[in-house]
Design a protein around this motif. Sequence first.
Motif, PDB file in Angstrom:
ATOM      1  N   THR A 218       0.957  -1.067  -0.010  1.00 41.73           N
ATOM      2  CA  THR A 218       0.097   0.046  -0.018  1.00 41.73           C
ATOM      3  C   THR A 218       0.940   1.458  -0.034  1.00 41.73           C
ATOM      4  OG1 THR A 218      -1.817  -1.352   1.147  1.00 41.73           O
ATOM      5  CG2 THR A 218      -1.934   1.131   1.197  1.00 41.73           C
ATOM      6  N   MET A 219       1.897   1.032   0.796  1.00 42.93           N
ATOM      7  CA  MET A 219       2.854   2.352   0.892  1.00 42.93           C
ATOM      8  C   MET A 219       3.539   2.650  -0.451  1.00 42.93           C
ATOM      9  SD  MET A 219       3.988   2.450   4.591  1.00 42.93           S
ATOM     10  CE  MET A 219       4.702   0.579   4.985  1.00 42.93           C
ATOM     11  N   LEU A 220       4.003   1.463  -1.132  1.00 40.44           N
ATOM     12  CA  LEU A 220       4.909   1.471  -2.393  1.00 40.44           C
ATOM     13  C   LEU A 220       3.553   2.070  -3.460  1.00 40.44           C
ATOM     14  CD1 LEU A 220       6.755  -1.669  -2.271  1.00 40.44           C
ATOM     15  CD2 LEU A 220       7.578   0.762  -2.276  1.00 40.44           C
ATOM     16  N   ALA A 221       2.425   1.793  -3.298  1.00 37.05           N
ATOM     17  CA  ALA A 221       1.470   1.935  -4.372  1.00 37.05           C
ATOM     18  C   ALA A 221       1.047   3.522  -4.278  1.00 37.05           C
ATOM     19  CB  ALA A 221       0.333   1.083  -4.335  1.00 37.05           C
ATOM     20  N   GLY A 222       1.446   4.243  -3.091  1.00 38.83           N
ATOM     21  CA  GLY A 222       0.706   5.679  -2.685  1.00 38.83           C
ATOM     22  C   GLY A 222       1.903   6.533  -2.549  1.00 38.83           C
ATOM     23  N   ARG A 223       1.205   7.707  -1.963  1.00 39.46           N
ATOM     24  CA  ARG A 223       2.706   8.461  -1.569  1.00 39.46           C
ATOM     25  C   ARG A 223       2.413   8.931  -0.205  1.00 39.46           C
ATOM     26  NH1 ARG A 223       2.241  13.844  -5.362  1.00 39.46           N
ATOM     27  NH2 ARG A 223       4.124  14.250  -4.373  1.00 39.46           N
ATOM     28  N   VAL A 224       3.522   8.069   0.194  1.00 38.34           N
ATOM     29  CA  VAL A 224       3.520   8.068   1.842  1.00 38.34           C
ATOM     30  C   VAL A 224       3.809   9.490   2.439  1.00 38.34           C
ATOM     31  CG1 VAL A 224       4.507   7.123   3.747  1.00 38.34           C
ATOM     32  CG2 VAL A 224       4.155   5.695   1.844  1.00 38.34           C
ATOM     33  N   ILE A 225       2.816   9.888   3.613  1.00 36.95           N
ATOM     34  CA  ILE A 225       3.037  10.991   4.112  1.00 36.95           C
ATOM     35  C   ILE A 225       3.662  10.589   5.526  1.00 36.95           C
ATOM     36  CG2 ILE A 225       1.973  13.069   5.420  1.00 36.95           C
ATOM     37  CD1 ILE A 225      -0.098  12.663   3.291  1.00 36.95           C
ATOM     38  N   PHE A 226       4.996  10.748   6.002  1.00 38.71           N
ATOM     39  CA  PHE A 226       5.577  10.353   7.143  1.00 38.71           C
ATOM     40  C   PHE A 226       5.175  11.189   8.164  1.00 38.71           C
ATOM     41  CE2 PHE A 226       8.144   8.391   3.905  1.00 38.71           C
ATOM     42  CZ  PHE A 226       8.297   6.983   4.617  1.00 38.71           C
ATOM     43  N   SER A 227       4.118  10.968   8.704  1.00 38.73           N
ATOM     44  CA  SER A 227       3.288  11.967   9.918  1.00 38.73           C
ATOM     45  C   SER A 227       3.852  11.062  11.169  1.00 38.73           C
ATOM     46  CB  SER A 227       1.686  11.748   9.839  1.00 38.73           C
ATOM     47  OG  SER A 227       1.432  10.451   9.823  1.00 38.73           O
ATOM     48  N   THR A 228       3.459  11.692  12.312  1.00 38.90           N
ATOM     49  CA  THR A 228       3.853  10.962  13.482  1.00 38.90           C
ATOM     50  C   THR A 228       3.164   9.803  13.768  1.00 38.90           C
ATOM     51  OG1 THR A 228       4.311  13.197  14.534  1.00 38.90           O
ATOM     52  CG2 THR A 228       3.739  11.089  16.163  1.00 38.90           C
ATOM     53  N   PRO A 229       1.881   9.539  13.580  1.00 41.03           N
ATOM     54  CA  PRO A 229       1.332   8.339  13.512  1.00 41.03           C
ATOM     55  C   PRO A 229       1.934   7.201  12.762  1.00 41.03           C
ATOM     56  CG  PRO A 229      -0.434  10.154  13.299  1.00 41.03           C
ATOM     57  CD  PRO A 229       0.934  10.748  12.870  1.00 41.03           C
ATOM     58  N   MET A 230       2.505   7.749  11.458  1.00 42.84           N
ATOM     59  CA  MET A 230       2.866   6.739  10.504  1.00 42.84           C
ATOM     60  C   MET A 230       4.503   6.544  11.182  1.00 42.84           C
ATOM     61  SD  MET A 230       1.936   5.385   7.605  1.00 42.84           S
ATOM     62  CE  MET A 230       2.223   4.881   6.196  1.00 42.84           C
ATOM     63  N   LEU A 231       5.121   7.242  11.896  1.00 40.82           N
ATOM     64  CA  LEU A 231       6.613   7.011  12.305  1.00 40.82           C
ATOM     65  C   LEU A 231       6.188   5.987  13.361  1.00 40.82           C
ATOM     66  CD1 LEU A 231       9.042   8.059  11.547  1.00 40.82           C
ATOM     67  CD2 LEU A 231       8.796   9.667  13.820  1.00 40.82           C
ATOM     68  N   PHE A 232       5.518   6.245  14.444  1.00 40.36           N
ATOM     69  CA  PHE A 232       4.989   5.291  15.108  1.00 40.36           C
ATOM     70  C   PHE A 232       4.532   3.767  14.741  1.00 40.36           C
ATOM     71  CE2 PHE A 232       4.991   8.617  18.250  1.00 40.36           C
ATOM     72  CZ  PHE A 232       5.750   8.025  19.433  1.00 40.36           C
ATOM     73  N   GLY A 233       3.689   3.753  13.653  1.00 32.56           N
ATOM     74  CA  GLY A 233       3.447   2.499  13.190  1.00 32.56           C
ATOM     75  C   GLY A 233       4.626   1.679  12.363  1.00 32.56           C
ATOM     76  N   ILE A 234       5.330   2.525  11.676  1.00 33.18           N
ATOM     77  CA  ILE A 234       6.393   1.915  10.853  1.00 33.18           C
ATOM     78  C   ILE A 234       7.512   1.144  11.988  1.00 33.18           C
ATOM     79  CG2 ILE A 234       8.285   2.210   9.131  1.00 33.18           C
ATOM     80  CD1 ILE A 234       6.198   4.034   7.715  1.00 33.18           C
ATOM     81  N   GLY A 235       7.905   2.222  12.842  1.00 34.65           N
ATOM     82  CA  GLY A 235       8.793   1.676  13.982  1.00 34.65           C
ATOM     83  C   GLY A 235       8.354   0.631  14.750  1.00 34.65           C
ATOM     84  N   GLY A 236       7.005   0.413  14.945  1.00 35.43           N
ATOM     85  CA  GLY A 236       6.476  -0.663  15.601  1.00 35.43           C
ATOM     86  C   GLY A 236       6.619  -2.048  14.862  1.00 35.43           C
ATOM     87  N   ILE A 237       6.202  -1.837  13.619  1.00 35.15           N
ATOM     88  CA  ILE A 237       6.478  -2.985  12.641  1.00 35.15           C
ATOM     89  C   ILE A 237       7.788  -3.473  12.680  1.00 35.15           C
ATOM     90  CG2 ILE A 237       6.299  -3.764  10.372  1.00 35.15           C
ATOM     91  CD1 ILE A 237       3.697  -2.466  10.125  1.00 35.15           C
ATOM     92  N   ALA A 238       8.756  -2.608  12.611  1.00 34.42           N
ATOM     93  CA  ALA A 238      10.245  -2.836  12.457  1.00 34.42           C
ATOM     94  C   ALA A 238      10.438  -3.759  13.843  1.00 34.42           C
ATOM     95  CB  ALA A 238      11.067  -1.806  12.321  1.00 34.42           C
TER      96      ALA A 238
END
Length: 838
Positions: free
Chosen positions: A350-370
């Motif tokens: 989904t992120m590759l197909a779209g244009r990712v906005i690296f907001s604070t919620p997105m930052l926590f989500g990506i960090g959590g998945i890592a």
Amino acid sequence: MTGPIEILPPDQRDAQAERLRKVWANPTGWRYWTSANNTQVGLWYASAAFAFMLFAGVLALIMRAQLAVPDNDLVSADFYNQAFTLHGTVMMFLFAVPIFEAVAIFLLPPMLGARELPFPRLGAFGFWSFFLGGVFVCGSIFFDAAPSSGWFMYPPLATDEELSGIGADIWLLGLSFIEVASIAAAVELIVGIMKCRAPGMRINLMPLFAWYLLIVAGMILFAFPPLIAGDILFELQRMFDWPFFDPARGGDPLLWQHLFWIFGHPEVYIIFLPAIALMAMIVPTFSQRPIVGYSWIVLAAVGTGFLSFGLWVHHMFATGLPQISLAFFSAASEAVAIPTAVQIFVFMATMLAGRVIFSTPMLFGIGGIAIFVIGGLTGVMVALAPFDWQAHDTYFIVAHLHYVLIGGMLFPVIGGIYYYYPLIDAKHLSNRLGRIAFWLMFIGFNIGFFPMHLTGLRGMPRRVFTYPGDVGWDWLNLVSTVGAFVLAFGICIIVLDVVRPKHRQSRGEQNPWNAGTLEWISEPEENWGVRSIPRVESRYPLWDQPELFRDVNDGRYYLPDAQEGLREGLITSVLDAEPEQVLRMGGTSYVTIVSALSLGAVFVAMTFKWWLATAVAAVICICAILYWLWTGTAEIPEKPKKDVGLGLTLPLYASGPASVGWWAMFITMIGDGTAFASLIFGYFFYWTIHEDFAGNIAGPGKLWPLTSALLFVAAWGATLASRHFNAKGHVGGLRGGLAVAIGLTGAALVAGFAGPFSHGMDPTAHVYPAIVWVLTAWVLTHGAVGAVMLAYCLARSLAGRLTSEHDIDLWNVALYWHFMAVTAVVAFLVIGLFPEAI
């Protein structure tokens, strides 16, 4: 079909909105705490869960300070044991699961385009049960009475009253009370998701958050009851010396491990899946495109939930189980990585197909998945029995557990807080503080927990309060302690960001992130969920229906008014979400608090063996619940149908499978049946591990158990006959059938009790009579509840509240008796025929 959207003059729209606002208003003053609105209950739930999390975090910091250097004497061994037991207990039972129940109660109604979940008072009752139980359990440490045997409470340590003290009883009974809240939340969520969706929101158009919560609520129904069954056996041993886990009298401590981990490992996914659900809402919004592979992620979530029930034995690889068991559960433990990976790859696509906005919620989500991916990799390692034998009960497992839970749950939750905070007061949290907190948490977490892998591989066991300085663990522990405090500092910044005054901050946009799902259509200052209930045509209606936002908030859809002064919502069909009924819901009430307080008093009094107080509190609780049911459910409406708008007229009353009450009873009885199946599992577990299961002790015989089973079946038949007579309008037949069913139930109770009693089965002498008495007591207790239900229906009929057309209560009681009859037949066939018949 429905008619065209009607556009009313502004003054009429304002009058409708004012009537709705009055109906859904919260009480003022101290009566505010009697509210049942989903927004308030959800916020209470979330606030209490985070408060418990901070409390458990302080305990964790105390433990890390104690372990920072060798031979430390900062705290005593007993306090350390209490601290680590409460830390694990609170994080698992009072934060990880309740926080998602809180989020669900707060978000689901507007997300589904609904006014409210179907049982708002049940949600309020669940919150007060959770809160009171949590205070009881957490408060014990201030009186040096906290549980100290670990959050898993393994016997024989935890069953020995001299070693474990009253803390084990507080753990068992306090958490049993909390589990009531979890079951209540599961029932409400399942019925709400299946029956309260906006018209047109077919099951394949539901938001992914709803799909995940539906799966998790179903998992709760099958995961929590085995723990409840285990708690019953555990407390009977502690309180009355029934030997379920005493090998000297035929018991076996491994039964507790089986029952606990049948709950304990699905619990990890009950925690993880809702966090992924938050990611499933955040990722499409900040990629500004619909989720890629909607069907794949739903199937992967279902597969994860299903496979999670086949993993519990990997917690028991070191107990000497047969090799075939080790191979099966090792394979299942590795296989669960496949659907989990599918969900993560869907987010990446989904992120590759779209244009990712690296907001604070997105930052926590990506960090959590890592972080979670690292925990998942170590999980595959410990799924291999030879490696597990080396790493079992070392700090390697502590590291794995926290990488999975903090990465898979805490980081996405905080991302969800930053994402959904505007729905609370239409204002944002600080982006700057959020990013600072993220990096402190991310760095601090990895500094704190990654070295624990090495500490564990160097042989440091879990749950030790100190260690010598010459074994190579000292510097690793010091690094972990430093990291833990950095992580804690990051969390403190988030707390500061949430509680700081925001009165000078301007009100933001209603949909600040340009999200596509319906929850952003709700107005933070209103309590009604949605101003009018919309018709949905896609998975992202705010993107695909440009006028929806305006039309909903102008009251142009269903139920835009509250002319009768009652709280109302729509009931829709399970698959296609077509409107079926107008549901009238209960509002503000004292009865939820009284019921929760009295039930809590029952558990507290049992903890301290105050039997008179237990009986008094139980009577108050039963009376409160009966009053709740009598005055707040199955009300006969003043008219049969109502115009709900757009040219659609719907009934105000429905019974049987069309009723949400029938669904709630069915779901509750599934959970109840799972607990019963766990007790049957225990019976046959003892039978398989002993050559002479009965220990040369006489059983209850065949006559009385089989007689009781037949009488219960007859009572079930009389109940069905009563329902048939009522449908025909035969009032005498209804009341006569109910009276006969009550009489037959009484006779069945006597016969069931006579079996083990007449044969002198002493439950303290051996596990065989003890497990027979438990199964008998289970059936007899349910039979007594069934008799009360029958009497309740009889009273409703005599009061004119149960008729041939208005028979919700009778349908629900008949459904209960379906399960009751099966329970009685299975239980009495088992204890009457096994092992005697073979």
